[in-house]
Design a protein around this motif. Structure first.
Motif, mmCIF file in Angstrom:
data_model
loop_
_atom_site.group_PDB
_atom_site.id
_atom_site.type_symbol
_atom_site.label_atom_id
_atom_site.label_comp_id
_atom_site.label_asym_id
_atom_site.label_seq_id
_atom_site.Cartn_x
_atom_site.Cartn_y
_atom_site.Cartn_z
ATOM 1 N N GLU A 18 0.832 -1.209 0.000
ATOM 2 C CA GLU A 18 0.000 0.000 0.000
ATOM 3 C C GLU A 18 0.864 1.255 0.000
ATOM 4 O O GLU A 18 0.532 2.240 -0.656
ATOM 5 N N LYS A 21 2.244 1.512 -3.641
ATOM 6 C CA LYS A 21 1.195 1.945 -4.583
ATOM 7 C C LYS A 21 1.036 3.455 -4.574
ATOM 8 O O LYS A 21 0.745 4.063 -5.600
ATOM 9 N N ARG A 22 1.199 4.038 -3.403
ATOM 10 C CA ARG A 22 0.960 5.466 -3.249
ATOM 11 C C ARG A 22 2.245 6.284 -3.205
ATOM 12 O O ARG A 22 2.221 7.485 -3.003
ATOM 13 N N LEU A 63 -2.541 2.525 7.335
ATOM 14 C CA LEU A 63 -3.392 2.523 6.140
ATOM 15 C C LEU A 63 -4.102 3.863 5.974
ATOM 16 O O LEU A 63 -4.176 4.404 4.870
ATOM 17 N N GLU A 64 -4.593 4.408 7.072
ATOM 18 C CA GLU A 64 -5.229 5.734 7.036
ATOM 19 C C GLU A 64 -4.214 6.794 6.597
ATOM 20 O O GLU A 64 -4.511 7.648 5.765
ATOM 21 N N CYS A 68 -5.200 4.713 2.215
ATOM 22 C CA CYS A 68 -5.839 3.467 1.775
ATOM 23 C C CYS A 68 -7.267 3.411 2.317
ATOM 24 O O CYS A 68 -7.474 3.473 3.521
ATOM 25 N N LYS A 69 -8.223 3.309 1.419
ATOM 26 C CA LYS A 69 -9.630 3.229 1.819
ATOM 27 C C LYS A 69 -10.182 1.816 1.699
ATOM 28 O O LYS A 69 -11.140 1.466 2.364
ATOM 29 N N THR A 70 -9.605 1.013 0.829
ATOM 30 C CA THR A 70 -9.997 -0.392 0.702
ATOM 31 C C THR A 70 -8.726 -1.229 0.634
ATOM 32 O O THR A 70 -7.683 -0.780 0.157
ATOM 33 N N LEU A 71 -8.836 -2.466 1.097
ATOM 34 C CA LEU A 71 -7.672 -3.338 1.149
ATOM 35 C C LEU A 71 -8.089 -4.731 0.707
ATOM 36 O O LEU A 71 -9.027 -5.300 1.247
#
Length: 76
Positions: A18, A21-22, A63-64, A68-71
């Motif tokens: 994650e 990805k970002r 994640l926040e 990341c909103k979905t995993l």
């Protein structure tokens, strides 16, 4: 059945994926976590992630922080 070490490695891979990805570095993650009230050094955060053994709370905070909103957690 997975061992605890296998679960830790899987969790670490999820978080690192994650971040990748970002395009979020550990220094950026540290700054973003601080904005959420999680104060730790970049080195400590890197070590936590490298071990893969951290709390679910820390995992969700990360994640926040990276946006990341979905995993997707199923491993194929």
């Amino acid at each position: 059945m997975r061992t605890e070490e296998e679960w830790a490695a899987y969790t670490k891979r999820l978080l690192k994926a994650e971040m990748t990805k970002r395009g979020v570095t550990y220094d950026q993650l540290t700054e973003r976590l601080a904005a959420l009230g999680v104060h730790d050094t970049s080195v400590n955060i890197r070590n936590k992630v490298a071990r893969g053994k951290f709390t679910a709370v820390f995992f969700l905070q990360c994640l926040e922080a990276v946006g990341c909103k979905t995993l997707h957690v199923a491993e194929d």
